[in-house]
Every structure is written in C-alpha cells, then in structure tokens.
Scaffold this motif. Structure first.
Motif, mmCIF file in Angstrom:
data_model
loop_
_atom_site.group_PDB
_atom_site.id
_atom_site.type_symbol
_atom_site.label_atom_id
_atom_site.label_comp_id
_atom_site.label_asym_id
_atom_site.label_seq_id
_atom_site.Cartn_x
_atom_site.Cartn_y
_atom_site.Cartn_z
ATOM 1 N N ILE A 57 -10.930 -19.040 -1.406
ATOM 2 C CA ILE A 57 -10.783 -20.450 -1.759
ATOM 3 C C ILE A 57 -10.906 -21.355 -0.542
ATOM 4 N N TRP A 58 -10.357 -20.928 0.620
ATOM 5 C CA TRP A 58 -10.471 -21.829 1.755
ATOM 6 C C TRP A 58 -11.219 -21.230 2.947
ATOM 7 N N ARG A 59 -11.170 -19.904 3.143
ATOM 8 C CA ARG A 59 -11.722 -19.343 4.379
ATOM 9 C C ARG A 59 -13.247 -19.299 4.373
ATOM 10 N N PHE A 60 -13.838 -18.774 3.313
ATOM 11 C CA PHE A 60 -15.287 -18.625 3.302
ATOM 12 C C PHE A 60 -16.025 -19.949 3.466
ATOM 13 N N PRO A 61 -15.671 -21.017 2.716
ATOM 14 C CA PRO A 61 -16.451 -22.246 2.842
ATOM 15 C C PRO A 61 -16.498 -22.812 4.256
ATOM 16 N N TYR A 62 -15.350 -22.857 4.952
ATOM 17 C CA TYR A 62 -15.404 -23.479 6.274
ATOM 18 C C TYR A 62 -16.045 -22.544 7.299
ATOM 19 N N ILE A 63 -15.922 -21.227 7.124
ATOM 20 C CA ILE A 63 -16.619 -20.304 8.012
ATOM 21 C C ILE A 63 -18.122 -20.460 7.854
ATOM 22 N N ALA A 64 -18.580 -20.614 6.631
ATOM 23 C CA ALA A 64 -20.015 -20.812 6.393
ATOM 24 C C ALA A 64 -20.502 -22.087 7.066
ATOM 25 N N GLY A 65 -19.768 -23.172 6.889
ATOM 26 C CA GLY A 65 -20.174 -24.439 7.474
ATOM 27 C C GLY A 65 -20.206 -24.425 8.979
ATOM 28 N N GLU A 66 -19.262 -23.719 9.590
ATOM 29 C CA GLU A 66 -19.167 -23.684 11.047
ATOM 30 C C GLU A 66 -20.150 -22.709 11.690
ATOM 31 N N ASN A 67 -20.797 -21.870 10.871
ATOM 32 C CA ASN A 67 -21.673 -20.836 11.424
ATOM 33 C C ASN A 67 -23.093 -20.904 10.892
ATOM 34 N N GLY A 68 -23.542 -22.113 10.646
ATOM 35 C CA GLY A 68 -24.947 -22.274 10.284
ATOM 36 C C GLY A 68 -25.203 -22.629 8.839
ATOM 37 N N GLY A 69 -24.147 -22.888 8.051
ATOM 38 C CA GLY A 69 -24.344 -23.322 6.675
ATOM 39 C C GLY A 69 -25.163 -22.335 5.861
ATOM 40 N N GLY A 70 -26.311 -22.782 5.388
ATOM 41 C CA GLY A 70 -27.173 -21.944 4.567
ATOM 42 C C GLY A 70 -27.618 -20.690 5.275
ATOM 43 N N ALA A 71 -27.805 -20.752 6.597
ATOM 44 C CA ALA A 71 -28.198 -19.566 7.356
ATOM 45 C C ALA A 71 -27.109 -18.496 7.273
ATOM 46 N N PHE A 72 -25.860 -18.930 7.421
ATOM 47 C CA PHE A 72 -24.754 -17.986 7.316
ATOM 48 C C PHE A 72 -24.643 -17.435 5.902
ATOM 49 N N VAL A 73 -24.796 -18.301 4.899
ATOM 50 C CA VAL A 73 -24.712 -17.852 3.509
ATOM 51 C C VAL A 73 -25.755 -16.769 3.236
ATOM 52 N N LEU A 74 -26.969 -16.980 3.740
ATOM 53 C CA LEU A 74 -28.028 -15.996 3.558
ATOM 54 C C LEU A 74 -27.656 -14.665 4.222
ATOM 55 N N ILE A 75 -27.174 -14.741 5.462
ATOM 56 C CA ILE A 75 -26.764 -13.529 6.178
ATOM 57 C C ILE A 75 -25.617 -12.837 5.436
ATOM 58 N N TYR A 76 -24.661 -13.624 4.981
ATOM 59 C CA TYR A 76 -23.509 -13.078 4.270
ATOM 60 C C TYR A 76 -23.937 -12.324 3.012
ATOM 61 N N LEU A 77 -24.837 -12.920 2.236
ATOM 62 C CA LEU A 77 -25.277 -12.282 0.997
ATOM 63 C C LEU A 77 -26.011 -10.973 1.271
ATOM 64 N N VAL A 78 -26.803 -10.944 2.331
ATOM 65 C CA VAL A 78 -27.480 -9.695 2.712
ATOM 66 C C VAL A 78 -26.456 -8.639 3.108
ATOM 67 N N VAL A 79 -25.449 -9.065 3.872
ATOM 68 C CA VAL A 79 -24.399 -8.135 4.307
ATOM 69 C C VAL A 79 -23.613 -7.608 3.112
ATOM 70 N N VAL A 80 -23.304 -8.479 2.155
ATOM 71 C CA VAL A 80 -22.579 -8.046 0.963
ATOM 72 C C VAL A 80 -23.363 -6.974 0.211
ATOM 73 N N LEU A 81 -24.663 -7.192 0.056
ATOM 74 C CA LEU A 81 -25.494 -6.233 -0.668
ATOM 75 C C LEU A 81 -25.659 -4.921 0.090
ATOM 76 N N CYS A 82 -25.765 -5.005 1.416
ATOM 77 C CA CYS A 82 -26.071 -3.812 2.218
ATOM 78 C C CYS A 82 -24.838 -3.051 2.689
ATOM 79 N N ILE A 83 -23.688 -3.719 2.756
ATOM 80 C CA ILE A 83 -22.473 -3.060 3.257
ATOM 81 C C ILE A 83 -21.349 -3.117 2.222
#
Length: 461
Positions: A34-60
């Motif tokens: 609810i609070w951690r993921f959104p601000y981590i995404a914004g502070e680490n590249g926004g959409g770039a981080f979201v893309l990396i995160y989704l790849v990591v979720v699928l692969c790990i």
C-alpha cells in the motif's frame, strides 16, 4: 493429473480454487504494497523501475512461489513436515526439513513486529472514525503520531486487537475461518482500492501521480535499482515465510500450480500499482512529499484527509484498506505455525492458535517498547551490523535480511536440484518441455544468484 500427495491428509483442503486464490493473494498483499512499492517505484525511475520489477517478479518471484506451492502440496503438511517428506521421497537427507524450520522462525519473528505496525493502522482507523483528522495541520499530525509511539499501552492494545482477530480466524480452521475471512476481506480490499483510484482521477494531482509512477526515467536506473527491485519482488509475494508452502499443502489436485502462481503474483503487483494511483493523486494535490514511507501514511495523509473534499470518508476507507491488508497477511503468517503445532505437538487448532498468538504478543512487547521506553536499547550492539538497531530493528533485520533470503535460496536449490524431477513435473502438471525447462532454469540458477546478490547487498549496505 495423478494423485500427488505422498502423506496421509491431516489438514483440511480448500473448498474451491477461488477461496484458495483469495487467501493466497491476501497473504501476499500486505502493508508494504500500500505504501512502500509506489514511492520506491517513483524514486527509482518510475516506469523504468516498474518494468524491471515486473520482469523480476516473473523470473524470480513467480518461480519461487510455484516451488513453495508444489513442495507444500507434495508433502501435504506444514513446511517442516512437507520438506522432510519430499526429501525422503527424493532419497535426500532429512536435514532439509531445516528449511521449514527457518521459514517458521522467520514468520514468527515477523509476526512479533508486524502485529505492532498493523496496530498502528487499527489505531488510525479508530481516529478516522472519530473525526480526529478534521482541521489537522503538520504539527498536529506529527504530535498525533508521536503520542502513539510514546504510549506502550496503546501500542500493545492495538497489537493485541489485531492478533486477537487473526487468532480468532485461524483457530476456526480453513473452511470456517480463513476462507470466510478471505471471501469477506479481499473483495472489500479490492473494492476500496478501486474506488479510491477512481476518486484519484478527479484530483488535480492525478497527472503528476501517473508521471511519478510510470514515466520511465532510465537515468535513475543503476545496479542498485535491480537489487531494490529484487528485494521488493522477493518480499512482496511472501516467499520463504511458510505461508505459500502451507497453503499449498491444502490445495486439492484439481487446482493447477502454474496458473494459480501467475494469478497470485499478478494480483499482488496490480494491487501495488493501483495503490499508487489511489494514494499519490491525494499526495500531489495537497503538496505533500511522495517519498516519506511510514510518515506518508501516518503523518502526511491524515493532514490531507482533514482538509480535502470527502476527506473523512476517504480516510476511513483508506485505513479500512490498511487493516484488511494487514489482517489477511497476519492470518497467513499464523497458519504455518498452527499447522506445525497440530502435527508435531499434538495440539488442537483451537488450543494452538491462542497459545502461539500469546507467545507472539509477549515477544512483540520488545518491538512495542522499541518506540518509547527502550528506544535507546540496542540488544545486539556487540555486532557492528546491529550496533544502532533497537529490538524492533534487529528483529526486522534478522527476519528480512537473513532468514528469508536464506530460506528462499535453500528452497530454490531443493526444488531445482534435490526434489525428484518426476515429482516436480507432476505437481506443475507440465510435460518435460519448454515451460518446465524454463521454470527449472530460473529456480536452479537465476533465483539463487539473485538472492545471493541481495544478501550480499544487505550486509555491505
């Protein structure tokens, strides 16, 4: 699919795929979404981080969730029992049951401080219902939060309330407790989140929120970004806490592990993204800082709720959302411990749940006191890594940065290298083709390497 369990059934089974999925998603979705993921995404590249995160979720994340579910269903027992039974089937050492022990120890430690933080949400829900946010300014909001932290009695009371609810649900069993709670709380959580996101589209800060979350800023992407994404994905889906393995033990054979895994990790990620679209329009519309973490939820947002249109209603809905997310995760963390007590200590569920809840509460008092009376007490100060950590901080670090990664790495090694290959194919219901080989590669190589890097980063960081 053939009958897969290698032990006699000693626990209830899920009555439907829907109740299993809602319960497993409830375990994965917690306060951090609810609070951690959104601000981590914004502070680490926004959409770039979201893309990396989704790849990591699928692969790990997804391969490890599937590994826990298949081990649990194969063993049909608590994490310790399932690991021992599946190791025996593979002709491996019974010492692999230690992986289940690590999971139970981690989830017990997590419950001792997670219940305290869940109590914060319950306290603020009570405040929102009483209209305490009306006309609140920055100084008043800070004083409100500080007064909660300074009161061991209030912190203990609300932690006890949340633990009591979790114990009540768990002691009623799978069909009469966990399933009913999941069928009630998860639709409520989803409904509130969607309504808040829809409301967010009407605020002037919506465009800025979308840009903050989704605009890809690759200049902020570094090697550390990938490690942060791995850490977020790893902890977000609830790997190595024993919950997925225990919930897997309750899965009937007609529920498929691969498709269920994708639904669980997909829903968990979607909740995190939608939470950003619900929260950050409020944040930006009220000129608040987006990267305050805990302070954002318990200090900044109450100010906004006290001044914005329909703020009273939105505030109540938001803290109901937090309480529901916390409660479903607490139930799933308590269940592996109760399952183990039934198997190995001969306790009935109705006796095991309250006893474990009481033990969690007693040890959780260390975390309660870490915010006030024992704020300057550092129990492991003889070790440089822990010299500035309170009881709460040390417990969090040991569980999150040592036990969980270690347990996840060992689980990946066990599923990929030790477990009988026929058994893994049977549980995944996949032929020895491309999909199975891809899962095997990810579990054998990608998962352990990524988790190892995360552990090294945690120690030197």
């Amino acid at each position: 699919m053939t009958q897969t369990s290698i032990t006699a059934a000693v626990h209830e089974k899920w009555t439907s795929r829907t109740t299993f999925l809602l319960s497993a998603i409830g375990f994965a979705v917690g306060l951090g979404n609810i609070w951690r993921f959104p601000y981590i995404a914004g502070e680490n590249g926004g959409g770039a981080f979201v893309l990396i995160y989704l790849v990591v979720v699928l692969c790990i994340g997804a391969p490890l969730v599937a590994a826990e579910l298949l081990i649990g269903r194969r063993g049909n027992l608590s994490p310790i029992g399932s690991m021992r039974a599946v190791a025996k089937e593979a002709g491996a050492s019974p010492a692999w049951a230690g992986v289940g022990t690590i999971a139970l120890l981690a989830t017990f430690l997590i419950l001792t401080f997670y219940s305290v933080i869940a109590g914060w949400a319950a306290d603020y829900l009570w405040r929102s219902l009483s209209g305490a946010f009306g006309g609140l300014d920055a100084d008043g909001s800070r004083a409100m939060f500080d007064s909660l932290m300074a009161s061991p009695g209030r912190l203990a009371l609300w932690a006890a309330v949340m633990l009591g609810l979790a114990v009540f649900i768990t002691r009623r069993g799978v069909s009469r407790g966990i399933e009913i709670a999941s069928l009630s709380l998860m639709p409520l959580l989803f409904g509130i989140l969607i309504l808040m996101a829809i409301y967010g589209t009407t605020l002037e800060g919506f465009g800025e929120a979308v840009s903050f979350l989704f605009y890809p800023d690759f200049t902020k992407v570094t090697a550390q970004t990938f490690l942060i994404a791995i850490g977020q994905a790893f902890f977000s889906v609830g790997v190595a806490m024993g919950g997925m393995m225990t919930y897997g033990a309750y899965m009937p054979d007609n529920i498929k592990v691969p498709s269920s895994t994708l639904v669980i990790v997909g829903a968990d990620s979607m909740v995190a993204l939608v939470a950003g679209l619900a929260i950050f329009p409020i944040v930006f519309s009220n000129g608040l800082g987006p990267s305050e973490g805990t302070g954002l939820v318990f200090q900044s947002l109450p100010i906004a709720f006290g001044t914005m249109a329909y703020g009273g209603v939105i505030g109540i809905a938001f803290f109901i959302l937090l309480v529901a997310a916390a409660l479903t995760s607490m139930v799933a963390n308590l269940e592996p411990l109760v399952s183990w007590a039934e198997e190995h200590r001969g306790l009935s569920r109705s006796a095991a749940a309250p006893l474990i809840g009481l033990a969690v509460f007693v040890l959780g008092m260390g975390s309660v006191l870490s915010f006030n009376v024992l704020a300057n007490f550092h129990p492991l100060a003889i070790f440089p890594l822990f010299e500035e950590l309170t009881i709460y901080g040390a417990t969090d670090y040991i569980a999150s940065n040592i036990l969980l990664p270690l347990g996840a790495m060992l689980t990946a090694i066990f599923a990929g290298w030790i477990m009988n290959r026929h058994a893994t194919r049977d549980e995944l219901d996949l032929a020895d083709g491309l999909l199975f080989k891809a899962w095997l590669f990810l579990v054998r190589f990608v998962g352990p390497v990524a988790i190892g890097a995360l552990m090294i980063f945690a120690f030197i960081g």
